[in-house]
Motif scaffolding. Structure first.
Motif, PDB file in Angstrom:
ATOM      1  N   THR A  61       0.932  -1.413   0.110  1.00 50.29           N
ATOM      2  CA  THR A  61      -0.159   0.091   0.016  1.00 50.29           C
ATOM      3  C   THR A  61       0.859   1.290   0.044  1.00 50.29           C
ATOM      4  OG1 THR A  61      -0.138   0.105   2.481  1.00 50.29           O
ATOM      5  CG2 THR A  61      -1.910  -1.254   1.368  1.00 50.29           C
ATOM      6  N   LYS A  64      -0.186   3.489   2.873  1.00 50.51           N
ATOM      7  CA  LYS A  64      -1.479   4.004   3.175  1.00 50.51           C
ATOM      8  C   LYS A  64      -2.173   3.182   4.122  1.00 50.51           C
ATOM      9  CE  LYS A  64      -2.452   6.715  -0.994  1.00 50.51           C
ATOM     10  NZ  LYS A  64      -3.249   6.975  -2.046  1.00 50.51           N
ATOM     11  N   GLN A  68      -4.233   4.253   7.843  1.00 51.69           N
ATOM     12  CA  GLN A  68      -5.383   3.970   8.125  1.00 51.69           C
ATOM     13  C   GLN A  68      -5.479   3.434   9.538  1.00 51.69           C
ATOM     14  OE1 GLN A  68      -5.939   1.382   4.245  1.00 51.69           O
ATOM     15  NE2 GLN A  68      -8.134   1.715   4.860  1.00 51.69           N
ATOM     16  N   GLU A  95       0.596  11.834  -1.718  1.00 52.58           N
ATOM     17  CA  GLU A  95      -0.996  11.244  -1.546  1.00 52.58           C
ATOM     18  C   GLU A  95      -1.025  10.388  -0.431  1.00 52.58           C
ATOM     19  OE1 GLU A  95      -1.318   8.618  -4.806  1.00 52.58           O
ATOM     20  OE2 GLU A  95      -1.246  10.348  -6.523  1.00 52.58           O
ATOM     21  N   LEU A  96       0.176   9.911   0.421  1.00 52.57           N
ATOM     22  CA  LEU A  96       0.007   9.263   1.438  1.00 52.57           C
ATOM     23  C   LEU A  96      -0.834   9.642   2.526  1.00 52.57           C
ATOM     24  CD1 LEU A  96       1.246   6.725   3.294  1.00 52.57           C
ATOM     25  CD2 LEU A  96       3.434   8.459   3.827  1.00 52.57           C
ATOM     26  N   TYR A  97      -0.871  10.858   2.738  1.00 51.33           N
ATOM     27  CA  TYR A  97      -1.656  11.255   3.951  1.00 51.33           C
ATOM     28  C   TYR A  97      -3.190  11.837   3.746  1.00 51.33           C
ATOM     29  CZ  TYR A  97       2.318  10.435   6.699  1.00 51.33           C
ATOM     30  OH  TYR A  97       3.538  10.081   7.440  1.00 51.33           O
TER      31      TYR A  97
END
Length: 463
Positions: A61, A64, A68, A95-97
């Motif tokens: 992921t 990611k 979560q 885009e990670l956060y």
């Protein structure tokens, strides 16, 4: 004189040891309920390196899934470590956060044009129930060559911090610094920069059970791998709006039973993303063997892949980077991740023939073959023998039992002591004391964001 108490709990350097996460969740829930029932505020932070691509779920992921899981906690703020910052691409970090329910604080990371990315903030404020304001600042360690190779601009913390602390101090009664800089940096910050009450540290994995006081700043750090959670109990003076006393401790996570719901969620996430790791990348006609004590076909392939990728005159890699061989048949992304889990990138350096000769001798020595190292991205057992592409040599045993390499040739030509060679290798060697001549090399090029397993996949696809 009226006083009250609030509490800080934090994680640092989990490095995707998700087997600890259900116990950490249990600890957080128990402590938060305990203190909030007493009417005492609880603040929760993460100090970076929560994600580490050695774990299959993080790999599948690109971190990611870690975010979560972090969303379960209710963190008040978090900063990033080098494992979030430089082991994934610029796009992946941007885009990670996206789905994080907590502010990400990194005051020294910028776009190339100097603009601040929209997914992070330099600081954040939290209002306590007693009316006091807590200002929180976050910084990460500035591995400049790596961030620049990825397309980021990272600034020196000592240039960023003084004006930032002054600005935050004007609006806050208490200033907390989330520092993924390491203890040595934190000590200098505490000594030289006024206005910080608490430094919550990471990166160097120290266990500072009772905390460390330098001038008027408390430094705390809680180890690594989710073995501990840091806890500070802070007594504040309402009239003077300052910290009056504190108690620091590192709480042993293994004393808490795992949260079953969290454990089940990790299992579900792993199942959901397994298809990424199951992707077939190649089919091997013949097995590739690995040996840490002598040259082997798989290590030779790795050295060749690094040389080709970096366009070096020669390639070299330590065989301990490969934890297993590859059997004939299908090869998946998960296979390469299991075999080469390190967040290590290829690099190219310039060395003299004399320096290269010394590295060859050292890399073939029993001392280096059996050398155990920790950190620098290495996730293996021992260094293993150095394997080369484009270099040949002969060996003989000396009277002292050591092996001596002679008749060394680079691409068929006898090695020249004063000549400069471009050597394709791994960034592991550019750190610390493993090979001082590599670490001190003036010309270094880092190839980002590809990790060594990406190069193996690229090479295998072309076979």
């Amino acid at each position: 004189m009226e006083t009250s108490e609030f509490h800080i709990f934090y994680t640092n350097d989990l490095h995707s040891h998700l087997e600890q996460w259900p116990k950490i969740i249990s600890l957080f829930k128990e402590k938060r309920n305990l203190y909030e029932e007493r009417g005492e505020d609880v603040l929760l932070f993460d100090i970076g390196d929560h994600a580490d691509r050695f774990h299959p779920l993080t790999e599948a992921t690109l971190g990611k899934a870690n975010v979560q899981l972090m969303n379960e906690v209710g963190y008040d703020s978090a900063t990033i470590g080098n494992n979030e910052g430089i082991t994934i691409s610029k796009g992946a970090l941007s885009e990670l956060y996206e789905e994080a329910n907590f502010p990400v604080l990194v005051a020294n990371l910028f776009e190339k044009n100097g603009e601040r990315p929209n997914w992070l903030k330099p600081f954040h404020f939290v209002q306590l129930s007693n009316g006091l304001t807590v200002g929180i600042i976050g910084l990460t360690i500035p591995f400049r060559p790596f961030y620049e190779a990825l397309g980021w601009k990272v600034e020196d913390p000592f240039e960023i911090l003084p004006p930032l602390v002054k600005k935050v101090r004007e609006q806050a009664d208490i200033v907390i610094f989330l520092s993924h800089l390491g203890l040595n940096f934190d000590e200098v910050v505490a000594d030289q920069i006024e206005g910080i009450d608490i430094i919550l540290g990471g990166h160097t994995h120290h266990v500072l059970n009772d905390g460390l006081i330098i001038k008027n700043t408390l430094i705390h750090q809680a180890g690594k791998f989710g073995n501990y959670v840091g806890h500070l109990s802070i007594t504040v003076n309402h009239q003077e709006r300052r910290i009056e006393n504190f108690k620091a401790r590192c709480l042993a996570v293994n004393e808490y039973a795992p949260c079953e719901a969290t454990a089940a969620r990790i299992q579900r996430l792993s199942y959901q993303h397994q298809a990424v790791l199951n992707e077939e990348i190649s089919w091997l006609k013949d097995s590739l063997t690995i040996s840490w004590e002598r040259p082997s076909s798989f290590a030779a392939l790795l050295a060749s892949a690094i040389r080709e990728w970096c366009d070096g005159e020669l390639g070299m890699a330590n065989s301990g980077l490969l934890l297993e061989g590859l059997r004939s048949g299908p090869v998946t992304k998960g296979d390469l991740h299991r075999i080469c889990p390190h967040p290590i990138n290829p690099a190219k350096i310039e060395l003299t023939g004399q320096q290269l000769k010394e590295i060859i001798h050292h890399g073939l020595s029993k001392e280096m073959i059996d050398k155990k190292i920790r950190g620098f991205g290495f996730r293996g057992e021992v260094m293993g023998i150095m394997v080369f592409d484009g270099v040949t040599y002969e060996e003989k045993k000396l009277s002292d039992g050591l092996t001596h390499a002679y008749n060394i040739k680079v691409n068929g030509q006898t090695i020249e002591h004063d000549r400069i060679y471009t050597v394709a290798t791994v960034d592991l060697f550019t750190f610390g004391h493993i090979y001082p001549s590599i670490a001190s090399a003036k010309i270094k090029t880092f190839y980002m964001p590809e990790l060594l397993r990406d190069l193996l996949a690229w090479k295998l696809r072309r076979m």
